[in-house]
Scaffold this motif. Structure first.
Motif, PDB file in Angstrom:
ATOM      1  N   TYR A 128       0.827  -1.208   0.000  1.00  0.00           N
ATOM      2  CA  TYR A 128       0.000   0.000   0.000  1.00  0.00           C
ATOM      3  C   TYR A 128       0.863   1.261   0.000  1.00  0.00           C
ATOM      4  CZ  TYR A 128      -3.626  -3.336   1.400  1.00  0.00           C
ATOM      5  OH  TYR A 128      -4.486  -4.401   1.457  1.00  0.00           O
ATOM      6  N   LEU A 131       1.809   1.865  -3.496  1.00  0.00           N
ATOM      7  CA  LEU A 131       0.664   2.377  -4.257  1.00  0.00           C
ATOM      8  C   LEU A 131       0.418   3.858  -3.960  1.00  0.00           C
ATOM      9  CD1 LEU A 131      -1.954  -0.534  -4.019  1.00  0.00           C
ATOM     10  CD2 LEU A 131      -0.630   0.180  -6.020  1.00  0.00           C
ATOM     11  N   HIS A 135       0.536   6.886  -6.696  1.00  0.00           N
ATOM     12  CA  HIS A 135      -0.615   7.767  -6.912  1.00  0.00           C
ATOM     13  C   HIS A 135      -0.353   9.185  -6.390  1.00  0.00           C
ATOM     14  CE1 HIS A 135      -2.593   3.880  -7.579  1.00  0.00           C
ATOM     15  NE2 HIS A 135      -3.551   4.550  -8.203  1.00  0.00           N
ATOM     16  N   LYS A 164      -9.586  -4.634  -0.066  1.00  0.00           N
ATOM     17  CA  LYS A 164      -8.946  -5.618  -0.937  1.00  0.00           C
ATOM     18  C   LYS A 164      -9.715  -6.935  -0.932  1.00  0.00           C
ATOM     19  CE  LYS A 164      -4.524  -8.001  -1.651  1.00  0.00           C
ATOM     20  NZ  LYS A 164      -3.167  -8.232  -1.089  1.00  0.00           N
ATOM     21  N   ARG A 167     -12.898  -6.049  -3.107  1.00  0.00           N
ATOM     22  CA  ARG A 167     -12.732  -5.615  -4.496  1.00  0.00           C
ATOM     23  C   ARG A 167     -11.397  -6.019  -5.121  1.00  0.00           C
ATOM     24  NH1 ARG A 167     -17.414  -4.874  -4.260  1.00  0.00           N
ATOM     25  NH2 ARG A 167     -18.629  -3.007  -4.771  1.00  0.00           N
ATOM     26  N   GLY A 168     -10.542  -6.663  -4.338  1.00  0.00           N
ATOM     27  CA  GLY A 168      -9.231  -7.022  -4.858  1.00  0.00           C
ATOM     28  C   GLY A 168      -8.288  -5.825  -4.845  1.00  0.00           C
ATOM     29  N   LEU A 169      -7.041  -6.068  -5.227  1.00  0.00           N
ATOM     30  CA  LEU A 169      -6.047  -4.997  -5.208  1.00  0.00           C
ATOM     31  C   LEU A 169      -6.399  -3.887  -6.194  1.00  0.00           C
ATOM     32  CD1 LEU A 169      -3.412  -4.119  -3.876  1.00  0.00           C
ATOM     33  CD2 LEU A 169      -2.164  -5.266  -5.718  1.00  0.00           C
ATOM     34  N   ASN A 170      -7.028  -4.256  -7.313  1.00  0.00           N
ATOM     35  CA  ASN A 170      -7.439  -3.233  -8.281  1.00  0.00           C
ATOM     36  C   ASN A 170      -8.487  -2.299  -7.686  1.00  0.00           C
ATOM     37  OD1 ASN A 170      -5.739  -3.969 -10.373  1.00  0.00           O
ATOM     38  ND2 ASN A 170      -7.186  -5.468 -11.215  1.00  0.00           N
ATOM     39  N   GLY A 171      -9.296  -2.835  -6.785  1.00  0.00           N
ATOM     40  CA  GLY A 171     -10.282  -1.995  -6.111  1.00  0.00           C
ATOM     41  C   GLY A 171      -9.610  -0.945  -5.242  1.00  0.00           C
ATOM     42  N   LYS A 173      -6.597   0.237  -5.852  1.00  0.00           N
ATOM     43  CA  LYS A 173      -5.988   1.180  -6.798  1.00  0.00           C
ATOM     44  C   LYS A 173      -7.024   2.182  -7.316  1.00  0.00           C
ATOM     45  CE  LYS A 173      -2.417  -1.996  -8.505  1.00  0.00           C
ATOM     46  NZ  LYS A 173      -1.917  -2.743  -9.692  1.00  0.00           N
ATOM     47  N   ASP A 174      -8.221   1.696  -7.631  1.00  0.00           N
ATOM     48  CA  ASP A 174      -9.279   2.593  -8.116  1.00  0.00           C
ATOM     49  C   ASP A 174      -9.653   3.622  -7.049  1.00  0.00           C
ATOM     50  OD1 ASP A 174      -9.339   1.234 -10.494  1.00  0.00           O
ATOM     51  OD2 ASP A 174     -11.059  -0.027  -9.955  1.00  0.00           O
ATOM     52  N   SER A 177      -6.950   6.265  -6.845  1.00  0.00           N
ATOM     53  CA  SER A 177      -7.026   7.175  -7.998  1.00  0.00           C
ATOM     54  C   SER A 177      -8.096   8.231  -7.763  1.00  0.00           C
ATOM     55  CB  SER A 177      -7.344   6.388  -9.279  1.00  0.00           C
ATOM     56  OG  SER A 177      -6.296   5.504  -9.602  1.00  0.00           O
TER      57      SER A 177
END
Length: 214
Positions: A128, A131, A135, A164, A167-171, A173-174, A177
């Motif tokens: 994290y 990430l 970002h 996570k 929604r998973g790691l992409n969640g 990241k979204d 963002s």
């Protein structure tokens, strides 16, 4: 009579017990004291010297400072050879200096410091943190700020773990963002508080969405 040294080494260590105690109970010969106070010629009788150089000044110190200072006379033969001062810090309503002698308090303080160090290491290794840097929510300068890293690992990253799982790691990241896009300059002054508030507001929405899709 450096009481600050007593406070410092009582907590940090690095001195023998007798050395630490000597900072609180310093000793000085009468000869040295006369030189320091420029009274080699004055107050030949010790009773006069004691009144003007010891009793009266120490009464003023005790009355007008945060210290209680007393003394004892040390004899060598029949004459007074030296003076031992005893310095105690007055207990104020918000003063915790008395805890210097509290072993349980000191051990608890050491445990908390060790826990903080562990949180810092965990934050440095956390994906994290990477990430947040990617970002532009954290800078590399923030990585040397212990308070920020502890705050993230303790209060923010557990909430990212929840997201996570949903929604998973992409969640995650979204979410970051979105947070970055909405970030105001004022939030940079307390980035942990800002990130914590953002995820706390977002998680209930995610959970409601999942319930609606069941």
């Amino acid at each position: 009579m450096n009481y600050n040294q007593y406070e410092y080494y009582s907590v940090k260590g690095g001195r023998r017990a007798d050395q630490v105690e000597s900072y609180r109970n310093p000793s000085i010969s009468v000869k040295e004291l006369r030189i320091m106070t420029d009274t080699i010629i004055e107050y030949k009788r010790f009773t006069h010297f004691e009144t003007r150089v010891l009793k009266e000044p120490l009464e003023e110190i005790t009355k007008h400072t945060s210290f209680n200072v007393t003394y004892e006379k040390v004899k060598k033969g029949r004459s007074i050879d030296s003076i031992v001062f005893h310095i105690e810090k007055k207990r104020m309503a918000d003063d915790n200096s008395y805890k210097l002698d509290d072993r349980a308090y000191q051990e608890d303080k050491a445990r908390k410091a060790e826990t903080e160090d562990q949180l810092v290491l965990q934050a440095m290794d956390s994906p994290y943190t990477k990430l947040l840097i990617e970002h532009f929510l954290l800078s590399y300068l923030d990585l040397v700020d212990k308070k920020i890293l502890v705050g993230l690992q303790k209060n923010v990253y557990p909430l990212y773990d929840e997201l996570k799982e949903l929604r998973g790691l992409n969640g995650v990241k979204d979410h970051l963002s979105y947070v970055r896009a909405k970030q105001e300059d004022y939030s940079k002054k307390n980035i942990c508080k800002y990130l914590k508030k953002a995820i706390e507001q977002y998680l209930p929405t995610v959970k409601r969405q999942d319930l609606n899709h069941e």
